[in-house]
Design a protein around this motif. Structure first.
Motif, PDB file in Angstrom:
ATOM      1  N   ASN A   1       8.877  16.806   2.214  1.00 20.98           N
ATOM      2  CA  ASN A   1       8.584  18.133   2.727  1.00 20.98           C
ATOM      3  C   ASN A   1       9.857  18.807   3.195  1.00 20.98           C
ATOM      4  O   ASN A   1      10.138  19.956   2.858  1.00 20.98           O
ATOM      5  CB  ASN A   1       7.660  17.975   3.935  1.00 20.98           C
ATOM      6  CG  ASN A   1       6.507  18.908   3.849  1.00 20.98           C
ATOM      7  OD1 ASN A   1       6.647  19.996   3.336  1.00 20.98           O
ATOM      8  ND2 ASN A   1       5.364  18.478   4.334  1.00 20.98           N
ATOM      9  N   TYR A   2      10.632  18.047   3.949  1.00 23.31           N
ATOM     10  CA  TYR A   2      11.878  18.574   4.486  1.00 23.31           C
ATOM     11  C   TYR A   2      12.862  18.894   3.364  1.00 23.31           C
ATOM     12  O   TYR A   2      13.458  19.973   3.334  1.00 23.31           O
ATOM     13  CB  TYR A   2      12.476  17.558   5.462  1.00 23.31           C
ATOM     14  CG  TYR A   2      13.896  17.857   5.823  1.00 23.31           C
ATOM     15  CD1 TYR A   2      14.217  18.943   6.627  1.00 23.31           C
ATOM     16  CD2 TYR A   2      14.938  17.065   5.334  1.00 23.31           C
ATOM     17  CE1 TYR A   2      15.523  19.232   6.937  1.00 23.31           C
ATOM     18  CE2 TYR A   2      16.246  17.347   5.638  1.00 23.31           C
ATOM     19  CZ  TYR A   2      16.541  18.439   6.442  1.00 23.31           C
ATOM     20  OH  TYR A   2      17.834  18.735   6.736  1.00 23.31           O
TER      21      TYR A   2
ATOM     22  N   SER B   1       6.864  13.428   4.875  1.00 26.69           N
ATOM     23  CA  SER B   1       7.611  14.354   5.730  1.00 26.69           C
ATOM     24  C   SER B   1       9.019  14.580   5.188  1.00 26.69           C
ATOM     25  O   SER B   1       9.524  15.699   5.186  1.00 26.69           O
ATOM     26  CB  SER B   1       7.698  13.800   7.153  1.00 26.69           C
ATOM     27  OG  SER B   1       6.434  13.783   7.732  1.00 26.69           O
TER      28      SER B   1
ATOM     29  N   PHE C   1      -2.096   5.079  -4.782  1.00 27.58           N
ATOM     30  CA  PHE C   1      -3.326   4.408  -4.352  1.00 27.58           C
ATOM     31  C   PHE C   1      -4.144   3.952  -5.550  1.00 27.58           C
ATOM     32  O   PHE C   1      -4.776   2.900  -5.514  1.00 27.58           O
ATOM     33  CB  PHE C   1      -4.154   5.321  -3.462  1.00 27.58           C
ATOM     34  CG  PHE C   1      -3.545   5.533  -2.125  1.00 27.58           C
ATOM     35  CD1 PHE C   1      -3.444   4.479  -1.229  1.00 27.58           C
ATOM     36  CD2 PHE C   1      -3.044   6.758  -1.751  1.00 27.58           C
ATOM     37  CE1 PHE C   1      -2.867   4.653   0.008  1.00 27.58           C
ATOM     38  CE2 PHE C   1      -2.461   6.946  -0.520  1.00 27.58           C
ATOM     39  CZ  PHE C   1      -2.375   5.895   0.362  1.00 27.58           C
TER      40      PHE C   1
ATOM     41  N   PHE D   1       3.710   8.112   5.096  1.00 30.37           N
ATOM     42  CA  PHE D   1       3.714   9.370   5.839  1.00 30.37           C
ATOM     43  C   PHE D   1       5.133   9.846   6.095  1.00 30.37           C
ATOM     44  O   PHE D   1       5.426  11.044   6.021  1.00 30.37           O
ATOM     45  CB  PHE D   1       2.952   9.206   7.154  1.00 30.37           C
ATOM     46  CG  PHE D   1       1.469   9.148   6.947  1.00 30.37           C
ATOM     47  CD1 PHE D   1       0.743  10.305   6.720  1.00 30.37           C
ATOM     48  CD2 PHE D   1       0.796   7.954   6.952  1.00 30.37           C
ATOM     49  CE1 PHE D   1      -0.613  10.263   6.506  1.00 30.37           C
ATOM     50  CE2 PHE D   1      -0.565   7.899   6.739  1.00 30.37           C
ATOM     51  CZ  PHE D   1      -1.281   9.056   6.513  1.00 30.37           C
ATOM     52  N   ILE D   2       6.011   8.885   6.394  1.00 32.77           N
ATOM     53  CA  ILE D   2       7.410   9.280   6.640  1.00 32.77           C
ATOM     54  C   ILE D   2       7.996   9.867   5.357  1.00 32.77           C
ATOM     55  O   ILE D   2       8.700  10.881   5.385  1.00 32.77           O
ATOM     56  CB  ILE D   2       8.233   8.071   7.140  1.00 32.77           C
ATOM     57  CG1 ILE D   2       7.644   7.534   8.454  1.00 32.77           C
ATOM     58  CG2 ILE D   2       9.683   8.469   7.349  1.00 32.77           C
ATOM     59  CD1 ILE D   2       8.250   6.244   8.942  1.00 32.77           C
TER      60      ILE D   2
ATOM     61  N   ILE E   1       2.066   1.819   5.069  1.00 31.67           N
ATOM     62  CA  ILE E   1       1.285   3.042   5.332  1.00 31.67           C
ATOM     63  C   ILE E   1       2.138   4.041   6.096  1.00 31.67           C
ATOM     64  O   ILE E   1       2.231   5.220   5.750  1.00 31.67           O
ATOM     65  CB  ILE E   1       0.012   2.735   6.163  1.00 31.67           C
ATOM     66  CG1 ILE E   1      -0.993   1.935   5.340  1.00 31.67           C
ATOM     67  CG2 ILE E   1      -0.648   4.026   6.628  1.00 31.67           C
ATOM     68  CD1 ILE E   1      -2.240   1.584   6.116  1.00 31.67           C
ATOM     69  N   MET E   2       2.804   3.548   7.148  1.00 30.15           N
ATOM     70  CA  MET E   2       3.652   4.430   7.952  1.00 30.15           C
ATOM     71  C   MET E   2       4.727   5.052   7.066  1.00 30.15           C
ATOM     72  O   MET E   2       5.040   6.239   7.184  1.00 30.15           O
ATOM     73  CB  MET E   2       4.324   3.654   9.091  1.00 30.15           C
ATOM     74  CG  MET E   2       3.352   3.004  10.065  1.00 30.15           C
ATOM     75  SD  MET E   2       2.298   4.210  10.864  1.00 30.15           S
ATOM     76  CE  MET E   2       0.750   3.356  10.926  1.00 30.15           C
ATOM     77  N   PHE E   3       5.280   4.253   6.166  1.00 30.80           N
ATOM     78  CA  PHE E   3       6.349   4.771   5.312  1.00 30.80           C
ATOM     79  C   PHE E   3       5.832   5.795   4.307  1.00 30.80           C
ATOM     80  O   PHE E   3       6.600   6.640   3.855  1.00 30.80           O
ATOM     81  CB  PHE E   3       7.089   3.612   4.617  1.00 30.80           C
ATOM     82  CG  PHE E   3       8.283   3.171   5.399  1.00 30.80           C
ATOM     83  CD1 PHE E   3       8.125   2.501   6.590  1.00 30.80           C
ATOM     84  CD2 PHE E   3       9.563   3.468   4.970  1.00 30.80           C
ATOM     85  CE1 PHE E   3       9.214   2.137   7.348  1.00 30.80           C
ATOM     86  CE2 PHE E   3      10.665   3.094   5.716  1.00 30.80           C
ATOM     87  CZ  PHE E   3      10.492   2.427   6.904  1.00 30.80           C
TER      88      PHE E   3
ATOM     89  N   ILE F   1       0.843  -1.189   0.000  1.00 30.03           N
ATOM     90  CA  ILE F   1       0.000   0.000   0.000  1.00 30.03           C
ATOM     91  C   ILE F   1       0.883   1.245   0.000  1.00 30.03           C
ATOM     92  O   ILE F   1       0.419   2.370   0.055  1.00 30.03           O
ATOM     93  CB  ILE F   1      -0.948  -0.053   1.219  1.00 30.03           C
ATOM     94  CG1 ILE F   1      -2.220   0.716   0.946  1.00 30.03           C
ATOM     95  CG2 ILE F   1      -0.290   0.418   2.460  1.00 30.03           C
ATOM     96  CD1 ILE F   1      -3.296   0.373   1.930  1.00 30.03           C
TER      97      ILE F   1
ATOM     98  N   VAL G   1      11.718  22.082   1.318  1.00 26.63           N
ATOM     99  CA  VAL G   1      11.818  23.411   1.923  1.00 26.63           C
ATOM    100  C   VAL G   1      13.235  23.627   2.433  1.00 26.63           C
ATOM    101  O   VAL G   1      13.584  24.726   2.835  1.00 26.63           O
ATOM    102  CB  VAL G   1      10.826  23.618   3.097  1.00 26.63           C
ATOM    103  CG1 VAL G   1       9.402  23.512   2.611  1.00 26.63           C
ATOM    104  CG2 VAL G   1      11.082  22.643   4.217  1.00 26.63           C
TER     105      VAL G   1
ATOM    106  N   ILE H   1       0.702  -2.229   7.318  1.00 26.85           N
ATOM    107  CA  ILE H   1       0.844  -1.155   8.297  1.00 26.85           C
ATOM    108  C   ILE H   1       2.172  -0.430   8.103  1.00 26.85           C
ATOM    109  O   ILE H   1       2.218   0.812   8.086  1.00 26.85           O
ATOM    110  CB  ILE H   1       0.747  -1.726   9.728  1.00 26.85           C
ATOM    111  CG1 ILE H   1      -0.537  -2.524   9.898  1.00 26.85           C
ATOM    112  CG2 ILE H   1       0.837  -0.621  10.750  1.00 26.85           C
ATOM    113  CD1 ILE H   1      -1.792  -1.707   9.873  1.00 26.85           C
ATOM    114  N   THR H   2       3.255  -1.190   7.924  1.00 29.80           N
ATOM    115  CA  THR H   2       4.544  -0.507   7.782  1.00 29.80           C
ATOM    116  C   THR H   2       4.579   0.341   6.515  1.00 29.80           C
ATOM    117  O   THR H   2       5.113   1.438   6.532  1.00 29.80           O
ATOM    118  CB  THR H   2       5.729  -1.486   7.762  1.00 29.80           C
ATOM    119  OG1 THR H   2       5.308  -2.711   7.200  1.00 29.80           O
ATOM    120  CG2 THR H   2       6.275  -1.714   9.124  1.00 29.80           C
TER     121      THR H   2
END
Lengths: 322, 373
Positions: B156-157, B153, B294, B149-150, B145-147, B82, B160, B142-143
């Motif tokens: 994003n970092y 971020s 997705f 979001f990571i 999905i978490m990745f 996912i 910027v 689950i992992t």
């Protein structure tokens, strides 16, 4: 960081933790009964939209809450039909529900209010008002305990207290009642429950519906308490943080509370990067704070700090042997 | 053994699911006070009405082929990746680094380099969840999905911070150098078109983002097909997906299969960034993936995890995506309507598959009995 600022940050931590906690407990019921639910996000989002829309139209936050809970239960039912009745893939069903809510909330919002993808600003009785706990004003001047009580604990909307109460209630229901025992059993060994002559299907549906109720309250909180109205994608991944919190808490109610408070604290800190810099003396990237709940969850999942073992029958549809 | 004929499984069931999704979408459109037939016409027009629109459709198709193949490969080993979203985001980082920091003499070499960079970064992002699943038993869904979001971020970092050019206010990387510019459809096909239609003929594929990466995606379909059905590795992958225990008895290492399936899957997701970053934007921007990771799930489900099916499903979703954008332009139906349609496709072809399958199976069994009796 002085005490006032600390209390301020803790206060917003509690505000941020509330929707997480409700969604986390929602996932707890569902997953304890053996139904994985990555659709928490979608159910929250749909509820956030409908409760704001109905609250605005009816002028009552309570009617809005009811509508939000209703739509979340509807989606929960859909998840139940897909994953219990038709033994479909629970993960795929969850993904579909997330998308359904993300799309429908915007489509309906646009046609209902014609204000882009948002609802009008809620005001007055259409929002939940902050409650003052008894003696909050009188105790405000007592050193340390006073501000803790009157600034931190008092002055939240009723949903915050409801969420906090849901923790012992969940613990009691799951670990001290017959229903709870059976619900947990159906997530570990549905065949045994079935052999005992108890309907696996009915138990799982009730767990999924409880999950819907709690997600509905969580969503309503976002749009009628935390903020005044619905905006597109306003859940912003909270459903997934709640999922992360659930794993972090290893599917236990009290731990869910602590984890959600911790994750809420991280969210509150991410809004005040200046505070961290002043306290720690060096700069912490905001993005790192945003990612921290997920990183922590991966570490827990990897079993480096205690192993997170999910309910054994989780994710598997139950097929009665013939 | 009584079974459904193969054509029913690969054509009839997806078709019925698709029709069900279409009917409900039509109801939604009616509920918000629009005419579904006009909406359909606008969408078809918007997706295929002229060469520019076709160019957009094929551009989206390219994205979805990559992410659809990615989900498919993992599906064959019975893993639900996912994390396409995150892998494609990090793949974009690979493209940006390769394009910005290596002086390429020619676009063809740049394409090779960027593809390698994208695939490697995407694979790397899939490798960690894969390792955690294979060695430590953490659930891959689950992992990943978490990745996602990571990864968001992280991007994003980067955008910027380190990758943002000095003095720029936008969260985006510097534009890629001229030499990395990939030929788009206009540059590729207009000269040929002008030979037939004359110099003054209206240009085709004008200003559409479709580019040479589309052909890379088509090649990827062939390669994945050959890998899954024509190699020993593909056989092991499929056997592992069908039965883990049987595969273990046959001496197939689960660790190896999980790692390889996820590395390929992540690499394919990462390749999507070549089309988006190098082919279209020519720099790395925020939220470049826009849910393609997705959509890959829907594409893989619709396409029954077969590269040819994935190609067709990606085309369908590409048309939906582009048609949906035009729909929002011409009617009061917002663009998010395509998210609803996509959700319904995932719901019916994925989660409610049995709802269509069970009655059909009964029907076929009854028919067989009749013929035998």
């Amino acid at each position: 960081m002085d005490i006032d600022t600390l209390i301020q940050v803790l206060d917003s931590s509690l505000r941020f933790a509330t929707p997480l906690l409700l969604a986390c407990l929602a996932g707890l019921y569902s997953e304890r009964a053996g139904i994985f639910d990555i659709g928490l996000e979608g159910k929250m989002l749909a509820a956030a939209f409908l409760s704001a829309a109905v609250a605005y139209t009816s002028g009552s936050a309570w009617v809005g809450l009811l509508a939000g809970v209703g739509v979340a239960m509807g989606l929960a039912l859909l998840h139940g039909v897909a994953s219990i009745t038709f033994r479909g893939n629970q993960l795929i069903s969850g993904v579909a529900i997330n998308f359904l809510a993300a799309g429908l909330s915007v489509v309906v919002a646009q046609s209902w209010f014609a204000q882009g993808s948002r609802t009008p600003q809620l005001a007055g009785a259409a929002r939940f008002e902050n409650l003052n706990l008894p003696f909050a004003e009188q105790l405000a001047d007592v050193p340390l305990l006073g501000p803790l009580y009157s600034d931190l604990l008092s002055g939240h909307t009723i949903i915050v207290y409801l969420a906090l109460l849901a923790v012992p209630a969940t613990w009691w229901l799951l670990f001290r009642t017959r229903f709870g025992l059976r619900l947990r059993a159906v997530g570990e060994n549905p065949a045994a429950v079935d052999t005992a002559g108890i309907s696996v299907i009915r138990l799982r549906f009730s767990a999924v519906l409880i999950c819907g109720i709690l997600c509905g309250i969580a969503g309503a909180y976002l749009s009628t308490s935390l903020q005044a109205g619905f905006t597109k994608d306003m859940t912003a991944g909270r459903g997934f943080i709640a999922l992360a919190a659930l794993i972090f808490a290893k599917w236990r109610p009290w731990h869910a509370l602590y984890t959600c408070l911790l994750f809420g604290f991280l969210q509150a800190l991410a809004l005040r990067p200046d505070l961290i810099e002043n306290t720690l003396g060096f700069k912490v990237q905001v993005q790192l704070l945003d990612a921290l709940p997920y990183i922590l969850t991966v570490i827990i999942l990897a079993g480096f700090v205690g192993k997170a073992i999910p309910p054994r029958a989780g994710g598997e549809p139950y097929v009665k042997e013939r | 053994m009584e079974k459904m004929p193969k054509w029913a499984d690969v054509i009839l069931i997806p078709m019925i699911s698709l029709i069900l999704a279409a009917i409900i979408s039509a109801f939604v459109i009616m509920a918000i006070g629009e005419n579904p037939l006009i909406a359909l016409q606008k969408m078809v027009d918007g997706a295929f009405g002229n060469t520019q629109n076709i160019g957009y459709t094929l551009y989206y198709t390219t994205n979805f082929i990559f992410t659809g193949l990615a989900v498919s490969v993992a599906f064959h080993a019975r893993m639900f990746n996912i994390g396409g979203e995150g892998q494609a985001l990090v793949g974009g980082l690979g493209v940006a680094i390769v394009c910005l920091y290596i002086p390429w003499p020619h676009w063809s070499l740049a394409l090779l380099g960027a593809s390698l960079g994208a695939a490697m970064f995407g694979a790397m992002w899939a490798a960690i969840p894969a390792y955690l699943q294979a060695r430590r038993g953490s659930h891959i869904v689950i992992t990943t999905i978490m990745f996602n979001f990571i990864a968001a971020s992280l991007l994003n970092y980067m955008l910027v911070g380190p990758l943002k050019p000095l003095g720029s206010m936008e969260p985006a990387s510097a534009p890629f150098p001229e030499a990395t510019h990939l030929p788009n459809f206009q540059e590729m096909f207009n000269p040929i078109w002008q030979i037939f239609a004359g110099e003054e003929a209206k240009a085709i594929f004008l200003r559409s983002p479709a580019n040479i990466t589309f052909f890379l995606a088509v090649i990827a379909c062939f390669v994945v097909w050959a890998l899954i059905w024509r190699t020993r590795l593909g056989y092991q992958l499929r056997s592992y997906g069908l039965s883990e225990t049987a595969a273990k008895y046959a001496g197939i290492s689960p660790f190896k299969i999980i790692m390889i399936a996820m590395l390929i899957s992540g690499g394919l997701s990462g390749l999507m960034a070549v089309n988006q970053a190098q082919g279209d934007a020519e720099r790395l921007v925020l939220n470049a993936v826009e849910g393609a990771g997705f959509i890959g799930i829907a594409v893989a489900l619709m396409g029954r995890s077969h590269p040819f099916g994935v190609f067709l499903a990606a085309l369908l979703f590409g048309a939906l995506y582009q048609g949906g954008a035009e729909l929002a332009f011409w009617t009061s139906i917002p663009r998010e309507m395509i998210v609803v349609i996509q959700a319904l496709v995932i719901l019916f072809t994925g989660a409610l598959d049995n709802m269509v399958r069970m009655p059909l199976e009964r029907l076929f069994i009854a028919k067989n009995r009749k013929q035998e009796g």
